[in-house]
Design an enzyme around this catalytic site. Structure first.
Site, PDB file in Angstrom:
ATOM      1  N   ILE A  22       0.669  -1.192  -0.095  1.00  0.00           N
ATOM      2  CA  ILE A  22      -0.111   0.042   0.021  1.00  0.00           C
ATOM      3  C   ILE A  22       0.636   1.279   0.043  1.00  0.00           C
ATOM      4  O   ILE A  22       1.840   1.486   0.794  1.00  0.00           O
ATOM      5  CB  ILE A  22      -0.974  -0.224   1.214  1.00  0.00           C
ATOM      6  CG1 ILE A  22      -1.763  -1.301   1.315  1.00  0.00           C
ATOM      7  CG2 ILE A  22      -1.833   1.358   1.426  1.00  0.00           C
ATOM      8  CD1 ILE A  22      -2.446  -1.407   2.576  1.00  0.00           C
ATOM      9  N   CYS A  23       0.557   2.260  -0.925  1.00  0.00           N
ATOM     10  CA  CYS A  23       1.264   3.540  -0.840  1.00  0.00           C
ATOM     11  C   CYS A  23       0.626   4.389  -0.081  1.00  0.00           C
ATOM     12  O   CYS A  23      -0.619   4.966  -0.814  1.00  0.00           O
ATOM     13  CB  CYS A  23       1.654   3.924  -2.238  1.00  0.00           C
ATOM     14  SG  CYS A  23       2.510   5.528  -2.416  1.00  0.00           S
ATOM     15  N   LEU A  24       0.717   4.759   1.018  1.00  0.00           N
ATOM     16  CA  LEU A  24      -0.066   5.698   1.982  1.00  0.00           C
ATOM     17  C   LEU A  24       0.932   6.337   2.985  1.00  0.00           C
ATOM     18  O   LEU A  24       1.979   5.720   3.638  1.00  0.00           O
ATOM     19  CB  LEU A  24      -0.959   4.805   2.638  1.00  0.00           C
ATOM     20  CG  LEU A  24      -1.830   5.582   3.528  1.00  0.00           C
ATOM     21  CD1 LEU A  24      -2.911   6.533   2.770  1.00  0.00           C
ATOM     22  CD2 LEU A  24      -3.012   4.514   4.589  1.00  0.00           C
TER      23      LEU A  24
END
Length: 100
Positions: free
Chosen positions: A61-63
């Site tokens: 996840i890119c967060l």
């Protein structure tokens, strides 16, 4: 919830929001907490496939809150809410999955 007796590894469940392409879907997440948690962010990945611009094919996840915007005051609930919010409102400036 903790995965068995291991308090450093949890299994999370996230339901898709109503009115989104994820409505009615349930996602499983793997949460791994470092030994210096809460001073370092947990590593969170989808174990259920998720076709989304900010989730790659391995479930990463890119967060920002899971990277450089992490704060020791963040709770697991806040992390899950942020991921749910990301599902509803993708960040197209930082895609992991260009096809999505």
């Amino acid at each position: 919830f903790p995965d068995g007796d291991n308090l450093y590894r949890w299994v999370g469940t996230l339901k898709g929001s109503d009115g989104t392409p994820f409505e009615g879907l349930t996602f499983k997440l793997d949460l791994r907490f470092p030994s210096d948690y809460p001073f370092s962010a947990p590593n969170v990945t989808f174990t259920t496939p998720c076709f989304h611009p900010n989730v790659d094919e391995r479930g990463n996840i890119c967060l920002d809150i899971l990277k450089d915007k992490w704060s020791a005051s963040m709770t697991v609930s806040a992390v899950l809410q942020s991921i749910r919010s990301l599902l509803n409102d993708p960040n197209n400036e930082s895609p992991l999955n260009g096809t999505a």
